[in-house]
Design a protein around this motif. Structure first.
Motif, PDB file in Angstrom:
ATOM      1  N   ALA A 126       9.573  63.832  26.368  1.00  0.00           N
ATOM      2  CA  ALA A 126       8.628  63.546  25.291  1.00  0.00           C
ATOM      3  C   ALA A 126       7.704  62.397  25.683  1.00  0.00           C
ATOM      4  N   ILE A 127       6.543  62.369  25.068  1.00  0.00           N
ATOM      5  CA  ILE A 127       5.599  61.264  25.273  1.00  0.00           C
ATOM      6  C   ILE A 127       6.152  60.023  24.587  1.00  0.00           C
ATOM      7  N   GLU A 128       6.055  58.897  25.278  1.00  0.00           N
ATOM      8  CA  GLU A 128       6.515  57.602  24.768  1.00  0.00           C
ATOM      9  C   GLU A 128       5.314  56.680  24.568  1.00  0.00           C
ATOM     10  N   PRO A 129       5.462  55.640  23.733  1.00  0.00           N
ATOM     11  CA  PRO A 129       4.354  54.688  23.550  1.00  0.00           C
ATOM     12  C   PRO A 129       3.873  54.072  24.867  1.00  0.00           C
ATOM     13  N   GLU A 130       4.776  53.923  25.832  1.00  0.00           N
ATOM     14  CA  GLU A 130       4.420  53.338  27.125  1.00  0.00           C
ATOM     15  C   GLU A 130       3.461  54.232  27.918  1.00  0.00           C
ATOM     16  N   ASP A 131       3.291  55.490  27.501  1.00  0.00           N
ATOM     17  CA  ASP A 131       2.423  56.427  28.200  1.00  0.00           C
ATOM     18  C   ASP A 131       0.967  56.334  27.745  1.00  0.00           C
ATOM     19  N   LEU A 132       0.659  55.427  26.838  1.00  0.00           N
ATOM     20  CA  LEU A 132      -0.679  55.346  26.261  1.00  0.00           C
ATOM     21  C   LEU A 132      -1.766  55.204  27.320  1.00  0.00           C
ATOM     22  N   ASP A 133      -1.593  54.304  28.284  1.00  0.00           N
ATOM     23  CA  ASP A 133      -2.642  54.083  29.287  1.00  0.00           C
ATOM     24  C   ASP A 133      -2.874  55.328  30.138  1.00  0.00           C
ATOM     25  N   VAL A 134      -1.805  55.993  30.511  1.00  0.00           N
ATOM     26  CA  VAL A 134      -1.947  57.214  31.321  1.00  0.00           C
ATOM     27  C   VAL A 134      -2.640  58.295  30.499  1.00  0.00           C
ATOM     28  N   LEU A 135      -2.220  58.477  29.260  1.00  0.00           N
ATOM     29  CA  LEU A 135      -2.841  59.467  28.383  1.00  0.00           C
ATOM     30  C   LEU A 135      -4.320  59.146  28.184  1.00  0.00           C
ATOM     31  N   TYR A 136      -4.627  57.880  27.998  1.00  0.00           N
ATOM     32  CA  TYR A 136      -6.016  57.443  27.833  1.00  0.00           C
ATOM     33  C   TYR A 136      -6.854  57.826  29.060  1.00  0.00           C
ATOM     34  N   ASN A 137      -6.316  57.574  30.241  1.00  0.00           N
ATOM     35  CA  ASN A 137      -7.043  57.899  31.477  1.00  0.00           C
ATOM     36  C   ASN A 137      -7.206  59.403  31.658  1.00  0.00           C
ATOM     37  N   ILE A 138      -6.193  60.177  31.328  1.00  0.00           N
ATOM     38  CA  ILE A 138      -6.288  61.632  31.465  1.00  0.00           C
ATOM     39  C   ILE A 138      -7.295  62.200  30.470  1.00  0.00           C
ATOM     40  N   PRO A 197     -15.189  60.963  24.555  1.00  0.00           N
ATOM     41  CA  PRO A 197     -14.004  60.166  24.872  1.00  0.00           C
ATOM     42  C   PRO A 197     -13.110  59.941  23.647  1.00  0.00           C
ATOM     43  N   TYR A 198     -11.829  59.744  23.933  1.00  0.00           N
ATOM     44  CA  TYR A 198     -10.866  59.384  22.896  1.00  0.00           C
ATOM     45  C   TYR A 198     -10.629  57.884  22.939  1.00  0.00           C
ATOM     46  N   SER A 199     -10.503  57.275  21.771  1.00  0.00           N
ATOM     47  CA  SER A 199     -10.192  55.846  21.712  1.00  0.00           C
ATOM     48  C   SER A 199      -8.687  55.644  21.889  1.00  0.00           C
ATOM     49  N   ARG A 200      -8.317  54.450  22.289  1.00  0.00           N
ATOM     50  CA  ARG A 200      -6.882  54.112  22.381  1.00  0.00           C
ATOM     51  C   ARG A 200      -6.229  54.255  21.004  1.00  0.00           C
ATOM     52  N   TYR A 201      -6.967  53.880  19.973  1.00  0.00           N
ATOM     53  CA  TYR A 201      -6.434  53.969  18.616  1.00  0.00           C
ATOM     54  C   TYR A 201      -6.052  55.414  18.267  1.00  0.00           C
ATOM     55  N   ILE A 202      -6.930  56.363  18.528  1.00  0.00           N
ATOM     56  CA  ILE A 202      -6.663  57.774  18.228  1.00  0.00           C
ATOM     57  C   ILE A 202      -5.482  58.272  19.054  1.00  0.00           C
ATOM     58  N   LEU A 203      -5.452  57.915  20.332  1.00  0.00           N
ATOM     59  CA  LEU A 203      -4.353  58.360  21.191  1.00  0.00           C
ATOM     60  C   LEU A 203      -3.029  57.712  20.802  1.00  0.00           C
ATOM     61  N   LYS A 204      -3.092  56.479  20.327  1.00  0.00           N
ATOM     62  CA  LYS A 204      -1.872  55.817  19.829  1.00  0.00           C
ATOM     63  C   LYS A 204      -1.341  56.565  18.608  1.00  0.00           C
ATOM     64  N   GLN A 205      -2.244  56.973  17.728  1.00  0.00           N
ATOM     65  CA  GLN A 205      -1.835  57.770  16.562  1.00  0.00           C
ATOM     66  C   GLN A 205      -1.243  59.110  16.994  1.00  0.00           C
ATOM     67  N   TYR A 206      -1.856  59.729  18.001  1.00  0.00           N
ATOM     68  CA  TYR A 206      -1.338  60.998  18.519  1.00  0.00           C
ATOM     69  C   TYR A 206       0.105  60.813  19.001  1.00  0.00           C
ATOM     70  N   ILE A 207       0.332  59.753  19.764  1.00  0.00           N
ATOM     71  CA  ILE A 207       1.690  59.492  20.272  1.00  0.00           C
ATOM     72  C   ILE A 207       2.645  59.234  19.113  1.00  0.00           C
ATOM     73  N   GLU A 208       2.198  58.475  18.131  1.00  0.00           N
ATOM     74  CA  GLU A 208       3.051  58.184  16.970  1.00  0.00           C
ATOM     75  C   GLU A 208       3.405  59.445  16.198  1.00  0.00           C
ATOM     76  N   ASN A 209       2.528  60.441  16.216  1.00  0.00           N
ATOM     77  CA  ASN A 209       2.782  61.699  15.508  1.00  0.00           C
ATOM     78  C   ASN A 209       3.401  62.765  16.400  1.00  0.00           C
ATOM     79  N   SER A 210       3.694  62.417  17.638  1.00  0.00           N
ATOM     80  CA  SER A 210       4.246  63.413  18.557  1.00  0.00           C
ATOM     81  C   SER A 210       5.680  63.796  18.203  1.00  0.00           C
ATOM     82  N   HIS A 211       6.263  63.100  17.233  1.00  0.00           N
ATOM     83  CA  HIS A 211       7.597  63.486  16.767  1.00  0.00           C
ATOM     84  C   HIS A 211       7.554  64.782  15.945  1.00  0.00           C
ATOM     85  N   LEU A 212       6.352  65.166  15.500  1.00  0.00           N
ATOM     86  CA  LEU A 212       6.228  66.420  14.759  1.00  0.00           C
ATOM     87  C   LEU A 212       6.617  67.574  15.682  1.00  0.00           C
ATOM     88  N   ASP A 213       7.390  68.499  15.148  1.00  0.00           N
ATOM     89  CA  ASP A 213       7.802  69.601  16.011  1.00  0.00           C
ATOM     90  C   ASP A 213       6.674  70.627  16.136  1.00  0.00           C
TER      91      ASP A 213
END
Length: 173
Positions: free
Chosen positions: A13-25, A40-56
């Motif tokens: 699963a994606i972890e909060p620590e993956d934010l920088d890599v996700l941002y670059n990709i 481009p995606y902002s760090r804020y939007i990608l952080k929210q995406y990671i926070e919601n990645s618990h959704l199945d």
């Protein structure tokens, strides 16, 4: 299930620590052609995406995994997208960082994802849309049993020209 593990890679699963890599990709314009990204995606939007990645997958209609090598280095990402529970299908997308390509990582990551999709999610089919000029991806998916079932003519507009996209399917018996 904390991860899907093979000989070469694990999917986790994606972890909060993956934010920088996700941002670059997500902000690498060379990938936008295949991801339908146009800005481009902002760090804020990608952080929210990671926070919601618990959704199945049933809620989010997508599921993204980080691809790690045996040393726990992040080497890429793989996802199921456009999940359709009525028709038991989903799309497959894979991205392995250039410096980690041609080591068998994509092959094993897709095999792990295929097995998960068919045995755990009980999907009937997986599909991939591959630009006809992406010879490496075509060979990869064909090697894994995906069959070309059609061509989407002039499907992608990139660099002031249109490209065809091949539609590949893997149907589970």
């Amino acid at each position: 299930m904390s991860k899907l593990t093979g000989q070469l890679v694990s999917l986790r699963a994606i972890e909060p620590e993956d934010l920088d890599v996700l941002y670059n990709i997500e902000n690498n314009q060379t990938y936008w052609e295949v991801s339908n990204t146009q800005a481009p995606y902002s760090r804020y939007i990608l952080k929210q995406y990671i926070e919601n990645s618990h959704l199945d997958i049933y809620e989010a209609k997508q599921l993204r995994f980080v691809v790690e090598d045996k040393k726990k280095n992040l080497v890429g990402m793989i996802d199921l997208f456009d999940y359709n529970p009525q028709h038991l299908r989903a799309g497959v997308g894979v991205l392995i960082d250039k410096k980690h390509q041609e080591k068998g990582y994509a092959t094993e990551a897709i095999q792990l994802l295929n097995n998960y999709a068919f045995s755990i999610l009980n999907l009937k089919q997986l599909y991939a849309n591959i630009s006809t000029d992406n010879k490496k991806s075509i060979l990869l998916f064909e090697k894994l049993g995906y069959q070309k079932t059609g061509i989407k003519k002039d499907w992608i507009f990139s660099n002031k020209t249109f490209k065809d996209v091949a539609f590949y399917q893997l149907i589970h018996a």
